[in-house]
Design an enzyme around this catalytic site. Structure first.
Site, PDB file in Angstrom:
ATOM      1  N   GLY A  86       8.314   1.909  -8.573  1.00 49.89           N
ATOM      2  CA  GLY A  86       7.343   2.724  -9.277  1.00 49.89           C
ATOM      3  C   GLY A  86       6.509   3.552  -8.323  1.00 49.89           C
ATOM      4  O   GLY A  86       6.513   3.330  -7.114  1.00 49.89           O
ATOM      5  N   GLY A  88       2.657   6.163  -8.314  1.00 46.95           N
ATOM      6  CA  GLY A  88       1.501   6.605  -9.079  1.00 46.95           C
ATOM      7  C   GLY A  88       0.666   7.571  -8.278  1.00 46.95           C
ATOM      8  O   GLY A  88       1.134   8.178  -7.309  1.00 46.95           O
ATOM      9  N   GLY A  89      -0.603   7.699  -8.673  1.00 43.57           N
ATOM     10  CA  GLY A  89      -1.476   8.673  -8.046  1.00 43.57           C
ATOM     11  C   GLY A  89      -1.797   8.353  -6.596  1.00 43.57           C
ATOM     12  O   GLY A  89      -2.041   9.255  -5.802  1.00 43.57           O
ATOM     13  N   MET A  90      -1.806   7.063  -6.241  1.00 40.83           N
ATOM     14  CA  MET A  90      -2.160   6.685  -4.875  1.00 40.83           C
ATOM     15  C   MET A  90      -0.943   6.460  -3.989  1.00 40.83           C
ATOM     16  O   MET A  90      -0.994   6.716  -2.791  1.00 40.83           O
ATOM     17  CB  MET A  90      -3.012   5.412  -4.877  1.00 40.83           C
ATOM     18  CG  MET A  90      -4.423   5.612  -5.380  1.00 40.83           C
ATOM     19  SD  MET A  90      -5.491   4.210  -4.947  1.00 40.83           S
ATOM     20  CE  MET A  90      -4.693   2.877  -5.827  1.00 40.83           C
ATOM     21  N   GLY A  91       0.137   5.937  -4.555  1.00 39.51           N
ATOM     22  CA  GLY A  91       1.270   5.601  -3.700  1.00 39.51           C
ATOM     23  C   GLY A  91       2.442   5.064  -4.488  1.00 39.51           C
ATOM     24  O   GLY A  91       2.618   5.389  -5.665  1.00 39.51           O
ATOM     25  N   VAL A  93       5.172   1.585  -5.345  1.00 37.84           N
ATOM     26  CA  VAL A  93       5.311   0.134  -5.438  1.00 37.84           C
ATOM     27  C   VAL A  93       6.766  -0.228  -5.165  1.00 37.84           C
ATOM     28  O   VAL A  93       7.684   0.379  -5.721  1.00 37.84           O
ATOM     29  CB  VAL A  93       4.879  -0.384  -6.819  1.00 37.84           C
ATOM     30  CG1 VAL A  93       5.049  -1.907  -6.899  1.00 37.84           C
ATOM     31  CG2 VAL A  93       3.431  -0.007  -7.113  1.00 37.84           C
ATOM     32  N   LYS A 108       2.603  -2.585  -2.505  1.00 37.70           N
ATOM     33  CA  LYS A 108       2.084  -1.270  -2.876  1.00 37.70           C
ATOM     34  C   LYS A 108       1.621  -0.564  -1.607  1.00 37.70           C
ATOM     35  O   LYS A 108       0.856  -1.131  -0.820  1.00 37.70           O
ATOM     36  CB  LYS A 108       0.924  -1.428  -3.857  1.00 37.70           C
ATOM     37  CG  LYS A 108       0.416  -0.138  -4.479  1.00 37.70           C
ATOM     38  CD  LYS A 108      -0.616  -0.462  -5.555  1.00 37.70           C
ATOM     39  CE  LYS A 108      -1.095   0.788  -6.273  1.00 37.70           C
ATOM     40  NZ  LYS A 108      -2.085   0.446  -7.339  1.00 37.70           N
ATOM     41  N   ASP A 202     -10.791   0.962 -16.264  1.00 36.98           N
ATOM     42  CA  ASP A 202      -9.605   1.791 -16.525  1.00 36.98           C
ATOM     43  C   ASP A 202      -8.577   1.007 -17.342  1.00 36.98           C
ATOM     44  O   ASP A 202      -7.383   1.038 -17.064  1.00 36.98           O
ATOM     45  CB  ASP A 202      -8.987   2.257 -15.211  1.00 36.98           C
ATOM     46  CG  ASP A 202      -8.030   3.440 -15.410  1.00 36.98           C
ATOM     47  OD1 ASP A 202      -8.165   4.147 -16.429  1.00 36.98           O
ATOM     48  OD2 ASP A 202      -7.153   3.653 -14.556  1.00 36.98           O
TER      49      ASP A 202
END
Length: 267
Positions: A86, A88-91, A93, A108, A202
């Site tokens: 996976g 996402g916005g930060m990095g 997985v 992550k 969140d």
């Protein structure tokens, strides 16, 4: 002129040519001094790509470039990356193997240039600090946090299942029994977090993961990256009053306005 792929009187060198990242060990005979080290770097064209070196009397260990990672890389000498599961916005997985415990896990990592973003680094650290104390069945278990090759990483339990958003997209609507179970499990996770002063901020379907636990499916709360914690100060720009944090469709009115919040905002 000597062959740039060879080191004098040492036989064939395993140093790759220019623009390649070193991931192995370069054997050297007769010890290592600064002159011999510099000569090898110049011949191999490696001056600009070596990130870190651990020098011993008989070998030179070189660490992979922080922006280039893939299956087989070992993070922090412990977690071997197997496949990306996976992003996402930060990095990203990764499904990984814990070499110390001989067990599967998830790692992550902050991706690329994002590793230089102070806000993202602080959010990453906040996620680790908020998640680690919550040793509960309905919160993802984070058991390690650190820096590898100038990149922050989180090691956590590997969850095999799907998030609530994917389940809703696939089925359209949950039955009463599943709905009740998910709400109950998420409520237990929030009760544990709120009891030690953590507000998630969140909570949304993408951050609720459904995983099979023996004969029962359970829900786990993920991603405490923007959590508010009374136990330590959050001083980065994104947490100052008046700044917006969260996902627009799911935040409380007071959070959307950038006002002070408490545990009720998660509800």
């Amino acid at each position: 002129p000597h062959n740039p792929g060879r080191a004098r009187n040492n036989g064939p060198s395993t140093i790759p040519r220019r623009h390649h990242t070193i991931t192995g060990v370069v054997p050297l005979r007769g010890g290592l001094d600064s002159t011999k080290f510099s000569r090898i770097l110049i011949r191999g064209g490696l001056r600009d790509i070596i990130r870190r070196a651990m020098v011993s009397s008989d070998s030179l260990h070189l660490v992979p470039n922080a922006t280039e990672r893939g299956p087989g890389d070992v993070v922090a000498a412990r977690y071997q990356l197997i496949r990306k599961v996976g992003s996402g916005g930060m990095g990203s997985v990764w499904f990984a193997h814990d070499l110390s415990l001989d067990a599967p896990c998830a790692v992550k990592l902050i991706d690329g240039e994002k590793a230089n973003d102070e806000h993202i680094r602080m959010r990453f650290e906040r996620e680790a600090k908020a998640s680690a104390p919550l040793r509960r069945p309905h919160v993802v278990n984070v058991f390690d946090f650190g820096v590898w090759n100038r990149t922050q990483y989180l090691a956590m339990e590997y969850l095999d299942g799907e998030d609530l958003s994917a389940r809703l997209l696939r089925l359209g609507r949950l039955d009463f029994e599943t709905t009740y179970r998910v709400i109950a499990h998420v409520s237990r996770a929030l009760m544990a977090a709120h009891s030690i002063g953590i507000v998630h901020r969140d909570l949304k379907p993408e951050n609720i993961f459904l995983v099979q636990n023996y004969e029962e499916e359970i829900a786990k709360v993920l991603d405490f990256g923007i959590a508010q914690h009374r136990g330590y100060s959050l001083t980065d720009k994104a947490t100052r009053e008046g700044a917006f944090l969260g996902t627009p469709c799911y935040v409380s009115p007071e959070q959307a306005r950038g006002k002070p919040i408490d545990h009720r905002s998660d509800l």
